[in-house]
Design an enzyme around this catalytic site. Structure first.
Site, PDB file in Angstrom:
ATOM      1  N   ASP A   1       0.857  -1.169   0.000  1.00 12.16           N
ATOM      2  CA  ASP A   1       0.000   0.000   0.000  1.00 12.16           C
ATOM      3  C   ASP A   1       0.906   1.236   0.000  1.00 12.16           C
ATOM      4  O   ASP A   1       2.110   1.129   0.265  1.00 12.16           O
ATOM      5  CB  ASP A   1      -0.892  -0.032   1.240  1.00 12.16           C
TER       6      ASP A   1
ATOM      7  N   THR B   1      -0.110   5.081   1.070  1.00 13.33           N
ATOM      8  CA  THR B   1      -0.263   6.027   2.155  1.00 13.33           C
ATOM      9  C   THR B   1      -0.310   5.318   3.504  1.00 13.33           C
ATOM     10  O   THR B   1      -1.084   4.401   3.706  1.00 13.33           O
ATOM     11  CB  THR B   1      -1.544   6.851   1.965  1.00 13.33           C
TER      12      THR B   1
ATOM     13  N   GLU C   1      -3.557  20.513   2.536  1.00 11.90           N
ATOM     14  CA  GLU C   1      -4.246  21.743   2.922  1.00 11.90           C
ATOM     15  C   GLU C   1      -3.891  22.148   4.351  1.00 11.90           C
ATOM     16  O   GLU C   1      -3.694  23.314   4.654  1.00 11.90           O
ATOM     17  CB  GLU C   1      -5.755  21.560   2.786  1.00 11.90           C
TER      18      GLU C   1
ATOM     19  N   ARG D   1      -5.886   3.502  -8.321  1.00 11.30           N
ATOM     20  CA  ARG D   1      -7.339   3.450  -8.195  1.00 11.30           C
ATOM     21  C   ARG D   1      -7.839   2.045  -7.878  1.00 11.30           C
ATOM     22  O   ARG D   1      -8.831   1.580  -8.421  1.00 11.30           O
ATOM     23  CB  ARG D   1      -7.993   3.964  -9.482  1.00 11.30           C
TER      24      ARG D   1
ATOM     25  N   ASP E   1      -1.452  -1.014   5.980  1.00 17.23           N
ATOM     26  CA  ASP E   1      -1.733  -0.529   7.330  1.00 17.23           C
ATOM     27  C   ASP E   1      -3.207  -0.298   7.605  1.00 17.23           C
ATOM     28  O   ASP E   1      -3.573   0.020   8.735  1.00 17.23           O
ATOM     29  CB  ASP E   1      -0.975   0.784   7.575  1.00 17.23           C
TER      30      ASP E   1
ATOM     31  N   ASN F   1      -8.540  -1.399   4.318  1.00 17.71           N
ATOM     32  CA  ASN F   1      -8.657  -1.620   2.878  1.00 17.71           C
ATOM     33  C   ASN F   1      -7.505  -2.457   2.329  1.00 17.71           C
ATOM     34  O   ASN F   1      -7.496  -2.792   1.144  1.00 17.71           O
ATOM     35  CB  ASN F   1      -8.724  -0.277   2.145  1.00 17.71           C
TER      36      ASN F   1
END
Length: 1096
Positions: free
Chosen positions: A339, A341, A443, A715, A741, A744
């Site tokens: 994975d 992130t 952000e 994706r 982690d 999913n």
């Protein structure tokens, strides 16, 4: 239930906070394989899948037949029960570790304690960075009916209809609280259970729990079959020999050796002898093999648990071997599926550098004007002048602070843009203590940077944004939010300043904003692009910010058109995008011609650092040297994944090229793959989108992907990640490892041969379903290159030696048969047969298998190439097994004929013969122990005190037991059990015995030493130095990953009002109060918060 509609109906009851739901399906979630009732039958069934266990069960039944049994039945029953019991206890413990209880469900949210039925939820347990949860309907009812689709694995889709008081309300996934979400900052909520237990969407994505077996287990099953065939062949030969002997000699000696009544002929006697030898030679497959294997695996698992170099102190988290059956598999991994992130990255963004109006900020220089690298000793910028600064924020270039304090117009405009152009929510429970909840970590990093430099985003309402500018509070009227989308790759806000100027602030991907610039910005653009190239070389993520001043009449016309599109029901998203482009792009040129004041001006860019976990690039580079291929399977967009791949060294600057599969149907994808194969080089990398997996092209995809240096799949849904792993397993007979982690990632963790969970920010789901768990990705290289390699090497040495010592032990009976009339008589004393594997040779082989190291951990990590033999299973395979068999046959030949030749026609000094059966048996078994002990000494490469004690102590222990078992007292007390009266003392005094031992050891060991001396160890391959080239690559987008929630902010239904002072605001608002603001999911690895509320 209507199968064609795939719908089902659920009757609702009085809504209680403690949900009561009458449904026949059990809502208990089960992640374990066993329960109290099925443990015994299921575990025994799994254990008897090992052919050796099944073999000993058959052997037990044979021993119950007195006509063929030459050994007592309990000699098999007791060891078999011990083996099954030990393995069952270990399996039970392993399963209990993975047990996750809980009656959990997917719930339709009806109302909550928060205004507009808003609900904070934390989705870290549920999803990766892509899943979002907008508002919910506010519904109150006491009875009604929900018609919804059948359980499925689609996390982002839900279709249903709520019928209440004759009216139908549509339901979608935005109205569903999925199992795994955690409600935060909400006192209570009412909900209706929709899916329970295994029907929940998360459990539908988790896949089935399977019992994982190593390649070594499968190989052992094949070898056991070979041994059975070899054993059957030997028994057949010996049975024929017995029949011939009985015909030619035994028939005439019936006065001395009478046949039993049930033996009418030599043929029947031969058949019975066949089964007698089948029992005697059973040690060809010793039952202690599997017990020893389990002990070795348990010991090597403990080494992982005890490894302090895999202990993560900040979280007080040690590495965990959550299973004890896969250790040697860690030394054979060829493909790692990761994975992105939270696994490769921390998803912690840090404001790093910026370029403002052509000026570069972010570098640090010493007193001599020389550029220096930032370190812990580097002095940080002092933000004490700003009472609202975040104390955790660090910056090192003092020139930027000086520019802010001097009132530099462009610098102020830069930070004002960052403080206004976003959808961050602010919470201030304690005066002066601001907490930002951002849609993405990008952000958050930008708004926090503006906050520290003196432009503090304080709060927002549906119509205003309050910013503290250098200590002065100003309120800007929020006129419109032009939300982000994956197509636009930018977001903008339109606001009115206190000076009554209408401004548009836009931020987004540099590749997009460069196309929107006014021609007058050409020179400034070129300078800034050079700065962007510098950022890209450093692997930083980049973002551009631009602004435009709008004519009031033009904005009013645009606003009217925007309002009309917002009410459109058909093609709303497409129409909205076109309206956005009018104000962000098209009007810029026409307005520049007609009105010089209306133009889009480009003035700055900046970079933020998406922090990788510590040591990730070095770990990936090390794994590459070990020929371990790494695939990244992520739900993120392509640009984000590519940037991380470069930063992690999965992709390199000097690679030959990148191939992207862009086709969206089978035909197009197949054409692209075949065209690519024609030009493929070893340095190419491959990019796959999720839709490339939907067709019937598995073989072509695997063939292409496995020839590439690196692969990224974007994706990906959870099940698609598992599909990729299964695809490689199906077509490539290699060991796969999946690491992730989040929940999913559970599907691919279960699908891979080895699943590794990182106990990070996304909860415990990945860890609970994993085989191994730790806190940092860089521990993976130690897990594989140190623990995995050692475990594989030890297991290979163990199996080679174990088979050898048992072949040498058992096949002596074969040679003895030719001198005993093929009578199925054993060579050894019964007690020696009992203790050979359990006592005399058990500790030395365990010492070898638990403590041996061919090289230490430092060299294992320094030369990753040493890992490669395990990937090809070079140290123990069918060929090595045949070598063990040949070596065992040769040793058994020496061990039989050397003692026989030594004592043949020999007498003692007193004239008595020594060539009796008991003396011969003692000499053979003593010679055997010396030979196998010297053999294991040669195999040991790392001697410890324990190794010496186990190896030489076992040999000494043999002689102690020998004198005890053959002592006068024991033999006189139990003459039927102990029959070698006085043989130990009498035989050990014979010089012929020691001559036999020396000759046997020399003849058995010399060939092994010769092979070791003649075999040269291959040198590590020379290191090739590659030239590094500067890269102009940069992120195509750097601040969000999915549709934003600007509409939710401007709707006013998620915000409480705030009282504003007339002196600080250009546009008076009444009855406005501060509030906790509902917020969309934060796509980060920190616990994210989502507001669910009424959408109208």
């Amino acid at each position: 239930q209507m199968a064609d509609l795939l719908f089902r109906e659920v009757e609702s009851f009085v809504p209680l906070i403690a949900l009561v739901f009458f449904y026949l399906q059990n809502n208990t979630i089960k992640t374990s394989r066993y329960n109290v009732f099925n443990f015994l039958p299921l575990n025994l069934f799994e254990q008897f899948q090992r052919l050796a266990n099944a073999y000993f069960l058959v052997l037990l039944f044979l021993q119950l037949i007195p006509q063929i049994s030459s050994l007592a039945w309990y000699t098999t029953v007791i060891p078999l029960m011990v083996v099954l019991s030990i393995t069952a206890v270990k399996d039970a413990i392993d399963d209990m570790v993975k047990w996750l209880p809980g009656p959990l469900a997917d719930i339709l949210l009806l109302s909550s304690s928060e205004p507009y039925s808003l609900t904070y939820i934390e989705t870290a347990e549920l999803d990766g960075p892509e899943i979002t949860e907008p508002g919910l309907f506010l519904l109150h009812f006491s009875s009604g009916k929900v018609t919804c689709e059948s359980p499925n694995n689609k996390l982002d889709k839900f279709t249903g209809i709520l019928t209440y008081k004759g009216k139908d309300f549509t339901l979608d996934h935005d109205k569903l609280l999925l199992r795994g979400c955690i409600i935060r900052n909400t006192d209570w909520c009412y909900g209706l259970v929709i899916y329970t237990g295994p029907d929940t969407k998360l459990m539908q994505n988790c896949g089935k729990s399977t019992f994982k077996r190593t390649h070594m287990d499968h190989l052992l099953n094949v070898l056991v079959v070979w041994i059975f065939l070899f054993l059957g062949s030997m028994c057949f030969i010996l049975a024929i020999g017995h029949g011939i002997w009985e015909n030619k000699k035994g028939y005439y000696f019936q006065n001395y050796l009478p046949w039993e009544e049930y033996v009418p002929s030599s043929a029947v006697s031969a058949i019975l002898v066949f089964w007698s030898y089948f029992i005697i030679l059973n040690t060809m497959v010793p039952i202690s093999l599997y017990v020893s294997v389990e002990i070795i695996r348990l010991g090597n698992s403990c080494y992982i648990n005890w490894d302090r170099k895999m202990f993560y102190a900040p979280k007080n988290s040690p590495a965990q071997a959550r299973t004890t059956t896969l250790n040697e598999e860690l030394g054979q991994v060829k493909y790692v599926f990761s994975d992105k992130t939270g696994t490769l990255t921390q998803n912690i963004m840090v404001f790093n550098k910026c370029s403002i109006n052509g000026m570069f900020y972010g570098h640090v220089y010493d007193k001599k004007g020389m550029k220096v690298e930032v370190s812990e000793e580097t002095e940080k910028v002092d933000f004490s002048y700003n009472k609202l600064a975040d104390p955790k924020f660090s910056f090192y270039d003092k020139t930027l602070v000086e520019a802010v304090k001097k009132g530099d117009r462009w610098v102020h405009l830069f930070f004002l843009s960052l403080s206004l152009c976003h959808t961050v929510m602010s919470e201030e429970k304690v005066e002066g203590k601001l907490v930002y909840q951002a849609q993405s970590p990008d952000e958050s990093a930008l708004v926090t940077a503006a906050r520290n430099f003196g432009f503090v985003f304080r709060y927002r309402t549906s119509e205003t944004i309050a910013v503290v500018e250098m200590g002065e509070t100003k309120v800007y009227q929020l006129l419109a939010i032009l939300d982000f989308s994956n197509v636009r790759k930018r977001m903008s806000i339109v606001g009115r300043t206190p000076e009554d100027r209408v401004m548009l602030f836009c931020k987004g991907a540099d590749t997009i904003l460069c196309q929107l610039l006014h021609p007058s910005c050409r020179f400034l653009r070129d300078v800034t692009m050079e700065h962007l190239d510098d950022f890209a070389i450093e692997g930083l993520r980049t973002l551009m910010v631009a602004y435009r001043e709008l004519d009031n009449s033009f904005f009013q016309a645009w606003s009217k058109k925007h309002s009309e599109v917002c009410l459109s029901l058909e093609n709303r998203e497409h129409k909205m995008s076109n309206v956005y482009e009018e104000i962000e792009k098209d009007l810029m040129l026409s307005c520049w011609v007609e009105l010089n004041a209306v133009m889009l001006s480009f003035f700055l860019t900046h970079s933020i650092e998406d922090k990788l976990q510590d040591g990730v690039p070095e770990t990936v580079a090390t794994l590459n040297k070990a020929q371990i291929k790494m695939w990244v399977l992520t739900g993120d967009k392509q640009e984000t994944a590519v940037n991380i791949a470069y930063a992690c060294n999965i992709f390199e600057e000097e690679m030959d090229g990148m191939f992207i599969v862009e086709g969206k149907n089978n035909e197009t994808v197949l054409q692209e793959l075949r065209a690519f194969l024609g030009n493929l080089k070893c340095g190419f990398v491959l990019m796959l989108q999720a839709y490339a997996l939907e067709g019937n092209l598995e073989l072509e995809l695997v063939r292409t992907a496995c020839m590439c240096k690196g692969v990224i799949c974007c994706r990906m849904t959870p099940l698609q990640k598992a599909q990729v792993v299964e695809m490689v397993k199906r077509y490539k007979k290699v060991v796969t490892l999946a690491i992730g982690d989040g929940a999913n990632d559970v599907s691919m963790i279960k699908a891979a041969h080895i699943g590794v969970g990182i106990s990070g920010q996304e909860g415990m789901q990945a860890m609970l379903n994993s085989d191994y768990a730790f806190s940092q990705f860089h521990y993976l290289q130690r897990l594989l290159l140190v623990h995995g390699r050692w475990s594989y090497n030890r297991m290979c040495k163990f199996l080679s030696y174990f088979f050898y010592k048992n072949f040498a032990f058992t096949l002596v009976h074969f040679w003895y048969a030719f001198f005993s009339g093929f009578s199925a008589q054993t060579v050894y004393d019964t007690w020696f047969i009992t203790f050979y594997n359990l006592v005399y040779t058990s500790l030395p082989v365990l010492g070898l298998s638990l403590f041996d190291q061919d090289v230490n951990e430092t060299w294992s990590l320094r030369f990753p190439e040493l890992y490669e033999p395990g990937q090809h299973n070079l140290y123990f395979n069918k060929k090595e097994f045949v070598k063990c068999l040949v070596h065992g046959i040769y040793s058994s030949f020496v061990l039989f004929f050397i003692p026989m030749g030594t004592i043949y026609n020999s007498v003692r000094s007193d004239g008595k013969e020594i060539s009796d059966y008991q003396s011969f048996s003692l000499i053979v078994q003593t010679s055997l122990l010396w030979v196998v002990t010297m053999q294991i000494a040669l195999e040991t490469t790392y001697w410890t005190t324990i190794s010496h004690i186990f190896t030489w102590g076992s040999l000494g222990f043999y002689f102690c037991i020998l004198f005890f078992l053959y002592s006068d007292g024991l033999c006189l007390m139990f003459p039927n059990l102990f029959q070698f009266l006085g043989k130990a003392m009498n035989t050990l005094n014979l010089p012929q015995m020691w001559l036999s031992i020396v000759l046997s050891v020399v003849l058995c060991i010399l060939p092994v030493i010769g092979i070791h001396l003649c075999t040269k160890l291959p040198l590590p391959p020379p290191t090739r130095t590659k030239l590094k080239y500067a890269s102009c690559r940069r992120s195509a987008y750097a601040f969000s990953h999915k549709q934003g929630f600007g509409a939710l902010i401007t709707s006013g239904k998620i915000l409480r009002s705030r009282n504003l002072t007339l002196g600080s605001v250009f546009h008076t608002q009444s009855n406005h109060k501060p509030s906790r603001v509902p917020h969309k999911h934060i796509p980060s690895r920190h616990p994210s918060q989502v507001y669910l509320g009424n959408s109208g």
